[in-house]
Design a protein around this motif. Structure first.
Motif, PDB file in Angstrom:
ATOM      1  N   VAL A 199      73.660  17.848  -0.353  1.00 24.09           N
ATOM      2  CA  VAL A 199      73.637  16.382  -0.317  1.00 24.09           C
ATOM      3  C   VAL A 199      74.296  15.820  -1.576  1.00 24.09           C
ATOM      4  N   GLN A 200      74.050  16.477  -2.713  1.00 25.46           N
ATOM      5  CA  GLN A 200      74.685  16.035  -3.954  1.00 25.46           C
ATOM      6  C   GLN A 200      76.203  16.081  -3.814  1.00 25.46           C
ATOM      7  N   GLU A 201      76.687  17.150  -3.225  1.00 23.08           N
ATOM      8  CA  GLU A 201      78.126  17.315  -3.039  1.00 23.08           C
ATOM      9  C   GLU A 201      78.667  16.283  -2.049  1.00 23.08           C
ATOM     10  N   LEU A 202      77.944  16.053  -0.953  1.00 25.79           N
ATOM     11  CA  LEU A 202      78.385  15.077   0.044  1.00 25.79           C
ATOM     12  C   LEU A 202      78.454  13.659  -0.523  1.00 25.79           C
ATOM     13  N   LEU A 203      77.475  13.314  -1.370  1.00 29.24           N
ATOM     14  CA  LEU A 203      77.384  11.949  -1.893  1.00 29.24           C
ATOM     15  C   LEU A 203      78.077  11.784  -3.242  1.00 29.24           C
ATOM     16  N   TYR A 225      66.680   8.726  -6.159  1.00 29.95           N
ATOM     17  CA  TYR A 225      66.856   7.983  -4.914  1.00 29.95           C
ATOM     18  C   TYR A 225      65.796   8.380  -3.892  1.00 29.95           C
ATOM     19  N   ALA A 226      65.526   9.689  -3.781  1.00 31.90           N
ATOM     20  CA  ALA A 226      64.534  10.165  -2.812  1.00 31.90           C
ATOM     21  C   ALA A 226      63.150   9.629  -3.154  1.00 31.90           C
ATOM     22  N   ILE A 227      62.796   9.666  -4.431  1.00 33.49           N
ATOM     23  CA  ILE A 227      61.478   9.162  -4.864  1.00 33.49           C
ATOM     24  C   ILE A 227      61.381   7.664  -4.591  1.00 33.49           C
ATOM     25  N   LEU A 228      62.453   6.946  -4.862  1.00 36.13           N
ATOM     26  CA  LEU A 228      62.471   5.504  -4.616  1.00 36.13           C
ATOM     27  C   LEU A 228      62.261   5.201  -3.133  1.00 36.13           C
ATOM     28  N   LEU A 229      62.981   5.919  -2.273  1.00 37.22           N
ATOM     29  CA  LEU A 229      62.828   5.700  -0.832  1.00 37.22           C
ATOM     30  C   LEU A 229      61.437   6.100  -0.353  1.00 37.22           C
ATOM     31  N   GLU A 230      60.937   7.232  -0.862  1.00 34.11           N
ATOM     32  CA  GLU A 230      59.585   7.659  -0.477  1.00 34.11           C
ATOM     33  C   GLU A 230      58.551   6.630  -0.907  1.00 34.11           C
ATOM     34  N   GLY A 231      58.794   5.989  -2.043  1.00 34.67           N
ATOM     35  CA  GLY A 231      57.888   4.939  -2.514  1.00 34.67           C
ATOM     36  C   GLY A 231      57.855   3.740  -1.587  1.00 34.67           C
ATOM     37  N   HIS A 232      58.900   3.585  -0.794  1.00 33.28           N
ATOM     38  CA  HIS A 232      58.964   2.490   0.166  1.00 33.28           C
ATOM     39  C   HIS A 232      58.628   2.952   1.588  1.00 33.28           C
ATOM     40  N   GLY A 233      58.100   4.169   1.709  1.00 32.79           N
ATOM     41  CA  GLY A 233      57.630   4.647   3.005  1.00 32.79           C
ATOM     42  C   GLY A 233      58.610   5.509   3.775  1.00 32.79           C
ATOM     43  N   TYR A 234      59.742   5.844   3.222  1.00 29.76           N
ATOM     44  CA  TYR A 234      60.702   6.687   3.913  1.00 29.76           C
ATOM     45  C   TYR A 234      60.226   8.137   3.828  1.00 29.76           C
ATOM     46  N   GLN A 235      60.309   8.864   4.936  1.00 27.02           N
ATOM     47  CA  GLN A 235      59.834  10.252   4.968  1.00 27.02           C
ATOM     48  C   GLN A 235      60.999  11.214   4.760  1.00 27.02           C
ATOM     49  N   VAL A 236      60.959  11.978   3.678  1.00 34.78           N
ATOM     50  CA  VAL A 236      61.941  13.038   3.442  1.00 34.78           C
ATOM     51  C   VAL A 236      61.212  14.357   3.710  1.00 34.78           C
ATOM     52  N   GLN A 237      61.807  15.210   4.540  1.00 40.94           N
ATOM     53  CA  GLN A 237      61.185  16.488   4.898  1.00 40.94           C
ATOM     54  C   GLN A 237      61.131  17.417   3.687  1.00 40.94           C
ATOM     55  N   ARG A 238      60.137  18.289   3.675  1.00 42.04           N
ATOM     56  CA  ARG A 238      60.008  19.288   2.619  1.00 42.04           C
ATOM     57  C   ARG A 238      59.823  20.659   3.255  1.00 42.04           C
ATOM     58  N   ASN A 239      60.331  21.668   2.544  1.00 37.61           N
ATOM     59  CA  ASN A 239      60.157  23.034   3.063  1.00 37.61           C
ATOM     60  C   ASN A 239      58.783  23.558   2.666  1.00 37.61           C
ATOM     61  N   ASN A 240      58.509  24.823   2.967  1.00 40.45           N
ATOM     62  CA  ASN A 240      57.175  25.384   2.709  1.00 40.45           C
ATOM     63  C   ASN A 240      56.882  25.500   1.204  1.00 40.45           C
ATOM     64  N   ARG A 241      57.884  25.413   0.353  1.00 34.44           N
ATOM     65  CA  ARG A 241      57.670  25.426  -1.100  1.00 34.44           C
ATOM     66  C   ARG A 241      57.487  24.025  -1.668  1.00 34.44           C
ATOM     67  N   GLY A 242      57.682  23.030  -0.827  1.00 36.77           N
ATOM     68  CA  GLY A 242      57.523  21.646  -1.284  1.00 36.77           C
ATOM     69  C   GLY A 242      58.825  21.005  -1.747  1.00 36.77           C
ATOM     70  N   HIS A 243      59.943  21.720  -1.590  1.00 37.01           N
ATOM     71  CA  HIS A 243      61.239  21.158  -1.968  1.00 37.01           C
ATOM     72  C   HIS A 243      61.777  20.286  -0.848  1.00 37.01           C
ATOM     73  N   ARG A 244      62.465  19.220  -1.228  1.00 38.09           N
ATOM     74  CA  ARG A 244      63.028  18.311  -0.222  1.00 38.09           C
ATOM     75  C   ARG A 244      64.179  18.984   0.517  1.00 38.09           C
ATOM     76  N   THR A 245      64.219  18.715   1.815  1.00 41.25           N
ATOM     77  CA  THR A 245      65.357  19.112   2.646  1.00 41.25           C
ATOM     78  C   THR A 245      65.825  17.859   3.363  1.00 41.25           C
ATOM     79  N   TYR A 246      67.086  17.815   3.668  1.00 38.26           N
ATOM     80  CA  TYR A 246      67.673  16.599   4.217  1.00 38.26           C
ATOM     81  C   TYR A 246      68.373  16.895   5.539  1.00 38.26           C
ATOM     82  N   ILE A 247      68.367  15.876   6.406  1.00 38.97           N
ATOM     83  CA  ILE A 247      69.102  15.971   7.668  1.00 38.97           C
ATOM     84  C   ILE A 247      70.148  14.853   7.665  1.00 38.97           C
ATOM     85  N   ASP A 248      70.963  14.808   8.726  1.00 45.65           N
ATOM     86  CA  ASP A 248      72.039  13.809   8.791  1.00 45.65           C
ATOM     87  C   ASP A 248      71.519  12.396   8.568  1.00 45.65           C
ATOM     88  N   LYS A 249      70.392  12.084   9.171  1.00 48.37           N
ATOM     89  CA  LYS A 249      69.805  10.744   9.047  1.00 48.37           C
ATOM     90  C   LYS A 249      69.523  10.420   7.578  1.00 48.37           C
TER      91      LYS A 249
END
Length: 184
Positions: free
Chosen positions: A10-14, A24-48
């Motif tokens: 995502v860093q490379e794409l953006l 940015y992810a923390i800011l969006l999550e603070g406003h209720g946006y759901q970012v998926q996390r893997n089993n280790r708790g790291h964020r993963t992203y999809i096209d949306k």
């Protein structure tokens, strides 16, 4: 099939760094946006998520938009966008070429920069006009002072001539002797 992007993808794409992506992810999550996390708790992203992050960046570049207001605008945009999305609308979204999105983003960035430069140019022209007015006023004052000094010099010369003439008259009177006192 949904593509899952790692944070580095995502860093490379953006074109942003890791700390900015986290912010940015923390800011969006603070406003209720759901970012998926893997089993280790790291964020993963999809096209949306990538599209939403692009929209956040786009909003934040608009004049007068803080990151907080941009996040609110993105949340409004996503809620409206995904309420009206149908299955047929999802397919074009997934097949969108990243180059097209990047080109649109670059075009928008260029337009924003042009608009910003236009504003800077207008401000510079305004400052130059103000400076020209100030300089014209200063020149008027300098001309008035020069005229005053010339007038004072002229008056001083006239006074000097008058004093010199008066002195000559007094000397002439003093030297003039009366005819009956010629023997003295």
């Amino acid at each position: 099939m949904t593509i899952i992007y790692s944070p580095s993808d995502v860093q490379e794409l953006l074109g942003i760094d890791g700390s900015t992506l986290r912010k940015y992810a923390i800011l969006l999550e603070g406003h209720g946006y759901q970012v998926q996390r893997n089993n280790r708790g790291h964020r993963t992203y999809i096209d949306k998520d990538v599209i939403t992050l692009r929209k956040l960046i786009e909003f934040s570049k608009q004049e007068g938009m803080t990151m907080e207001r941009s996040a609110e605008a993105v949340m409004t945009w996503t809620s409206e966008e995904y309420k009206t999305v149908t299955l047929t609308e999802v397919v074009p979204l997934q097949t969108t070429n990243d180059g097209d999105i990047e080109q649109n983003t670059n075009t928008e960035e260029l337009l924003d920069r042009i608009e910003h430069l236009d504003q800077v140019n207008l401000e510079l022209i305004k400052h130059l006009k103000e400076k020209a007015v100030r300089e014209a006023r200063q020149e008027e004052k300098i001309n008035l002072i020069l005229k005053y000094v010339e007038r004072m010099e002229q008056l001083e010369k006239e006074r000097s001539k008058m004093i010199e003439e008066e002195t000559r008259k007094q000397i002439a009177v003093a030297e003039q002797r009366k005819w009956w006192k010629w023997w003295k």
